[in-house]
Design a protein around this motif. Structure first.
Motif, PDB file in Angstrom:
ATOM      1  N   GLY A 135      46.556  38.858  16.567  1.00 40.94           N
ATOM      2  CA  GLY A 135      47.295  38.367  17.727  1.00 40.94           C
ATOM      3  C   GLY A 135      48.087  39.494  18.349  1.00 40.94           C
ATOM      4  O   GLY A 135      47.985  40.654  17.924  1.00 40.94           O
ATOM      5  N   ILE A 136      48.893  39.156  19.343  1.00 40.18           N
ATOM      6  CA  ILE A 136      49.797  40.122  19.974  1.00 40.18           C
ATOM      7  C   ILE A 136      51.199  39.542  19.815  1.00 40.18           C
ATOM      8  O   ILE A 136      51.365  38.319  19.833  1.00 40.18           O
ATOM      9  CB  ILE A 136      49.425  40.345  21.465  1.00 40.18           C
ATOM     10  CG1 ILE A 136      50.324  41.395  22.119  1.00 40.18           C
ATOM     11  CG2 ILE A 136      49.479  39.038  22.259  1.00 40.18           C
ATOM     12  CD1 ILE A 136      49.817  41.831  23.514  1.00 40.18           C
ATOM     13  N   VAL A 137      52.198  40.393  19.653  1.00 39.46           N
ATOM     14  CA  VAL A 137      53.559  39.876  19.452  1.00 39.46           C
ATOM     15  C   VAL A 137      54.286  39.789  20.789  1.00 39.46           C
ATOM     16  O   VAL A 137      54.530  40.813  21.439  1.00 39.46           O
ATOM     17  CB  VAL A 137      54.356  40.790  18.504  1.00 39.46           C
ATOM     18  CG1 VAL A 137      55.797  40.290  18.384  1.00 39.46           C
ATOM     19  CG2 VAL A 137      53.696  40.851  17.132  1.00 39.46           C
ATOM     20  N   LEU A 138      54.621  38.574  21.202  1.00 39.75           N
ATOM     21  CA  LEU A 138      55.380  38.390  22.446  1.00 39.75           C
ATOM     22  C   LEU A 138      56.760  37.838  22.101  1.00 39.75           C
ATOM     23  O   LEU A 138      56.943  37.212  21.059  1.00 39.75           O
ATOM     24  CB  LEU A 138      54.632  37.440  23.387  1.00 39.75           C
ATOM     25  CG  LEU A 138      53.214  37.898  23.763  1.00 39.75           C
ATOM     26  CD1 LEU A 138      52.531  36.865  24.652  1.00 39.75           C
ATOM     27  CD2 LEU A 138      53.234  39.254  24.468  1.00 39.75           C
ATOM     28  N   ASN A 139      57.714  38.105  22.972  1.00 41.77           N
ATOM     29  CA  ASN A 139      59.074  37.666  22.663  1.00 41.77           C
ATOM     30  C   ASN A 139      59.647  36.781  23.759  1.00 41.77           C
ATOM     31  O   ASN A 139      59.382  36.982  24.938  1.00 41.77           O
ATOM     32  CB  ASN A 139      59.995  38.871  22.437  1.00 41.77           C
ATOM     33  CG  ASN A 139      60.051  39.818  23.612  1.00 41.77           C
ATOM     34  OD1 ASN A 139      59.024  40.187  24.173  1.00 41.77           O
ATOM     35  ND2 ASN A 139      61.239  40.225  23.993  1.00 41.77           N
ATOM     36  N   LEU A 140      60.417  35.809  23.319  1.00 39.36           N
ATOM     37  CA  LEU A 140      61.096  34.945  24.288  1.00 39.36           C
ATOM     38  C   LEU A 140      62.424  34.469  23.730  1.00 39.36           C
ATOM     39  O   LEU A 140      62.494  33.897  22.642  1.00 39.36           O
ATOM     40  CB  LEU A 140      60.224  33.731  24.638  1.00 39.36           C
ATOM     41  CG  LEU A 140      60.794  32.827  25.737  1.00 39.36           C
ATOM     42  CD1 LEU A 140      60.815  33.547  27.088  1.00 39.36           C
ATOM     43  CD2 LEU A 140      60.001  31.530  25.871  1.00 39.36           C
ATOM     44  N   ASP A 141      63.479  34.711  24.505  1.00 42.25           N
ATOM     45  CA  ASP A 141      64.752  34.068  24.231  1.00 42.25           C
ATOM     46  C   ASP A 141      64.804  32.833  25.118  1.00 42.25           C
ATOM     47  O   ASP A 141      64.100  32.761  26.115  1.00 42.25           O
ATOM     48  CB  ASP A 141      65.902  35.031  24.550  1.00 42.25           C
ATOM     49  CG  ASP A 141      66.004  36.126  23.490  1.00 42.25           C
ATOM     50  OD1 ASP A 141      65.426  35.943  22.408  1.00 42.25           O
ATOM     51  OD2 ASP A 141      66.650  37.154  23.764  1.00 42.25           O
ATOM     52  N   GLU A 142      65.641  31.880  24.745  1.00 41.49           N
ATOM     53  CA  GLU A 142      65.688  30.681  25.587  1.00 41.49           C
ATOM     54  C   GLU A 142      66.431  31.004  26.881  1.00 41.49           C
ATOM     55  O   GLU A 142      67.474  31.652  26.866  1.00 41.49           O
ATOM     56  CB  GLU A 142      66.402  29.540  24.865  1.00 41.49           C
ATOM     57  CG  GLU A 142      66.232  28.229  25.625  1.00 41.49           C
ATOM     58  CD  GLU A 142      67.118  27.083  25.153  1.00 41.49           C
ATOM     59  OE1 GLU A 142      66.893  25.959  25.617  1.00 41.49           O
ATOM     60  OE2 GLU A 142      68.022  27.311  24.338  1.00 41.49           O
ATOM     61  N   ASN A 143      65.884  30.577  27.997  1.00 41.10           N
ATOM     62  CA  ASN A 143      66.552  30.731  29.286  1.00 41.10           C
ATOM     63  C   ASN A 143      67.050  29.366  29.732  1.00 41.10           C
ATOM     64  O   ASN A 143      66.255  28.473  30.025  1.00 41.10           O
ATOM     65  CB  ASN A 143      65.585  31.310  30.319  1.00 41.10           C
ATOM     66  CG  ASN A 143      65.209  32.743  29.981  1.00 41.10           C
ATOM     67  OD1 ASN A 143      66.072  33.613  29.868  1.00 41.10           O
ATOM     68  ND2 ASN A 143      63.919  32.997  29.773  1.00 41.10           N
ATOM     69  N   VAL A 144      68.366  29.208  29.759  1.00 40.33           N
ATOM     70  CA  VAL A 144      68.962  27.914  30.100  1.00 40.33           C
ATOM     71  C   VAL A 144      69.656  28.037  31.448  1.00 40.33           C
ATOM     72  O   VAL A 144      70.408  28.995  31.672  1.00 40.33           O
ATOM     73  CB  VAL A 144      70.028  27.552  29.044  1.00 40.33           C
ATOM     74  CG1 VAL A 144      70.698  26.239  29.362  1.00 40.33           C
ATOM     75  CG2 VAL A 144      69.407  27.515  27.664  1.00 40.33           C
ATOM     76  N   PRO A 145      69.410  27.082  32.366  1.00 51.26           N
ATOM     77  CA  PRO A 145      70.122  27.148  33.647  1.00 51.26           C
ATOM     78  C   PRO A 145      71.638  27.089  33.410  1.00 51.26           C
ATOM     79  O   PRO A 145      72.103  26.270  32.624  1.00 51.26           O
ATOM     80  CB  PRO A 145      69.651  25.894  34.397  1.00 51.26           C
ATOM     81  CG  PRO A 145      68.476  25.378  33.648  1.00 51.26           C
ATOM     82  CD  PRO A 145      68.540  25.920  32.257  1.00 51.26           C
ATOM     83  N   TYR A 146      72.385  27.935  34.087  1.00 50.09           N
ATOM     84  CA  TYR A 146      73.829  28.004  33.877  1.00 50.09           C
ATOM     85  C   TYR A 146      74.507  26.713  34.341  1.00 50.09           C
ATOM     86  O   TYR A 146      75.434  26.225  33.725  1.00 50.09           O
ATOM     87  CB  TYR A 146      74.383  29.210  34.642  1.00 50.09           C
ATOM     88  CG  TYR A 146      75.858  29.387  34.502  1.00 50.09           C
ATOM     89  CD1 TYR A 146      76.432  29.621  33.254  1.00 50.09           C
ATOM     90  CD2 TYR A 146      76.697  29.332  35.624  1.00 50.09           C
ATOM     91  CE1 TYR A 146      77.790  29.792  33.116  1.00 50.09           C
ATOM     92  CE2 TYR A 146      78.061  29.500  35.489  1.00 50.09           C
ATOM     93  CZ  TYR A 146      78.606  29.731  34.240  1.00 50.09           C
ATOM     94  OH  TYR A 146      79.957  29.892  34.102  1.00 50.09           O
ATOM     95  N   SER A 147      74.024  26.155  35.458  1.00 51.15           N
ATOM     96  CA  SER A 147      74.570  24.872  35.920  1.00 51.15           C
ATOM     97  C   SER A 147      73.382  23.968  36.218  1.00 51.15           C
ATOM     98  O   SER A 147      72.234  24.367  36.033  1.00 51.15           O
ATOM     99  CB  SER A 147      75.379  25.077  37.200  1.00 51.15           C
ATOM    100  OG  SER A 147      74.480  25.263  38.287  1.00 51.15           O
ATOM    101  N   ASN A 148      73.655  22.750  36.730  1.00 46.19           N
ATOM    102  CA  ASN A 148      72.495  21.920  37.064  1.00 46.19           C
ATOM    103  C   ASN A 148      72.045  22.068  38.519  1.00 46.19           C
ATOM    104  O   ASN A 148      71.364  21.211  39.064  1.00 46.19           O
ATOM    105  CB  ASN A 148      72.716  20.452  36.666  1.00 46.19           C
ATOM    106  CG  ASN A 148      74.012  19.923  37.235  1.00 46.19           C
ATOM    107  OD1 ASN A 148      74.575  20.546  38.143  1.00 46.19           O
ATOM    108  ND2 ASN A 148      74.483  18.800  36.713  1.00 46.19           N
TER     109      ASN A 148
END
Ligand code: GCO
Length: 464
Positions: A220-233
């Protein structure tokens, strides 16, 4: 499905990478790589000695054996094996070094998970554009071919390339600055990603056709992701979070899973490039054949995950860069704890990222190849144990409640090591390394004993 324990066939691992731990940077015929040059020229620290694993690998294997992991993930230094980066000159001492590690691991009952490339591009390629040069695709495939030929009888789990987004987007500012001023801004990142994807996919196909039958491994290939959360709604913040996922993961995951860049990314860059008077999109196109080669080139999804970002749109500027195309800012005033290098600590982010991958990329088998916590270095590290427990609770929730197919977890890292631009200050190790002593003594932290008991008992709240 128990939320407090792991099944017997779940794999536990820990990891390192060549430049970060090996040292011995010019020993026994190793050639220089980009990090050797960059760190020695521009940083206040370097990996010349790093954790000295080139000389102390048996101590590393002993520590791994003590901890009892199923897998050890480490990377090959390209220029230790091919000093100039090309296959015409092979450094036997480098080959021997990796043979020794692999054999020692297997003897200790530990499986190797080998990353073929973890950012240490041969220095010789710097003058010709590094990953922006299409020729690197063949050079990489040549190197991978040699790795399969040399080590594939014993290595059954391969990661081609580590976190391309990070090195395509961070490292090259320097390349463009020092070596590659001819390339218009806002191009390098996309060319780099494009060539990484092709290098990965061609390597996958090579393994499939030439080695798979005999060697019977997975890639496989190693991909990275942190969670991206909207700051407000607000809609803008929602869109910013989506755009962040698109640039952080979709850009590279979509081609590997579905054979092409995501349509949203193609549209966004076509529009921008036209408005900026480029004659074609700054995002390169795959040919029909390349799309077929790319599609489905992973046996498992290797994920690195660390943190969470609360995001809002960045102000628009005229700057030509991947960063400005992404146009997302991370808000700092968030009421969550941070590690000593500013990673926001929030374990539920891991569950949400796992769910995102399941929903977006067809429910793949996921092996978490990195997740970790850096501290100032105490041997009594309850904070790290807490981090691992919190993360593993989320992995179990993800498996039991969301039905995500997670098959392995890798704690980053086995050792304290050279943490790129954070030097040696960020200590991620289960094992403490004494950088002041000439023999780089290794000492297991409490977290190492916790990890050992966890692996033995399968219980998240195992004792230390
Ligand atoms: C990464 C890296 C590691 C880092 C780790 C901690 O891929 O970013 O694989 O080299 O050391 O992520 O920052």
């Amino acid at each position: 499905c128990s939320l407090t324990s792991f099944p017997a066939d779940f794999k536990f691992a820990t990891a390192s990478s060549a430049y970060q731990v090996e040292g011995g940077y010019l020993d026994d015929g190793k050639g220089r790589n980009w990090w050797d040059w960059f760190a020695n020229s521009y940083l206040k620290a370097n990996g010349n000695n790093a954790s000295n694993s080139y000389h102390k690998y048996l101590d590393d294997v002993n520590a791994l054996k003590d901890i009892g992991v199923d897998y050890y993930r480490f990377s090959l230094s390209w220029t230790r094996i091919l000093p100039k980066g090309f296959r015409y000159e092979v450094n036997d001492a480098g080959v021997e070094y990796y043979n020794n590690i692999i054999n020692a691991l297997l003897e200790a009952g530990i499986e190797p998970l080998v990353t073929i490339f973890h950012w240490d591009t041969p220095y010789t390629f710097s003058y010709v554009g590094e990953w922006a040069n299409p020729k690197i695709v063949d050079y990489f495939v040549d190197f991978a071919d040699l790795a399969f030929e040399l080590f594939g009888d014993r290595v059954k789990l391969w990661a081609t390339i580590n976190e391309p987004r990070t090195f395509c987007q961070d490292v090259p500012n320097t390349i463009t600055e020092y070596f590659f001023t001819e390339l218009p801004l806002g191009i390098y990142e996309y060319l780099c990603g494009h060539h990484v994807l092709l290098a990965h996919a061609k390597t996958y196909r090579l393994y499939e056709s030439k080695y798979q039958k005999m060697q019977n491994g997975k890639i496989g290939i190693v991909l990275n992701l942190d969670e991206n959360v909207p700051y407000s709604n607000s809609t803008e913040d929602d869109e910013a979070a989506e755009r962040a996922n698109l640039f952080d993961l979709g850009w590279l995951a979509n081609p590997i899973v579905y054979g092409d860049y995501p349509q949203d990314l193609k549209n966004l860059l076509a529009n921008k490039s036209a408005a900026q008077n480029f004659s074609s999109s700054r995002l390169p196109k795959f040919s029909c054949l390349e799309r077929r080669i790319l599609k489905g080139t992973f046996d498992l999804f290797f994920l690195n995950h660390y943190s969470v970002n609360h995001v809002t749109p960045a102000p628009y500027t005229n700057e030509l860069s991947w960063e400005n195309d992404r146009q997302v800012t991370r808000m700092e005033n968030i009421d969550l704890p941070q590690s000593n290098i500013g990673f926001v600590l929030h374990a539920p982010a891991l569950r949400s990222v796992l769910k995102h991958i399941k929903d977006t990329y067809g429910d793949p088998e996921i092996f978490i190849t990195e997740n970790g916590y850096s501290s100032d270095g105490n041997l009594t590290d309850w904070d790290r144990i807490q981090f691992i427990q919190d993360s593993l609770e989320q992995v179990r929730l993800s498996m039991c409640a969301d039905g995500v197919n997670v098959v392995g977890y890798t704690y980053w890292s086995l050792l304290d090591s050279f943490e790129w631009n954070s030097y040696y200050k960020a200590k991620f190790g289960l094992v403490h390394v004494d950088f002041d002593s000439s023999n780089f003594t290794r000492t297991l932290r409490d977290s190492a004993y916790y990890y050992r008991n966890l692996i033995q008992t399968r219980l998240i709240n195992a004792t230390v």
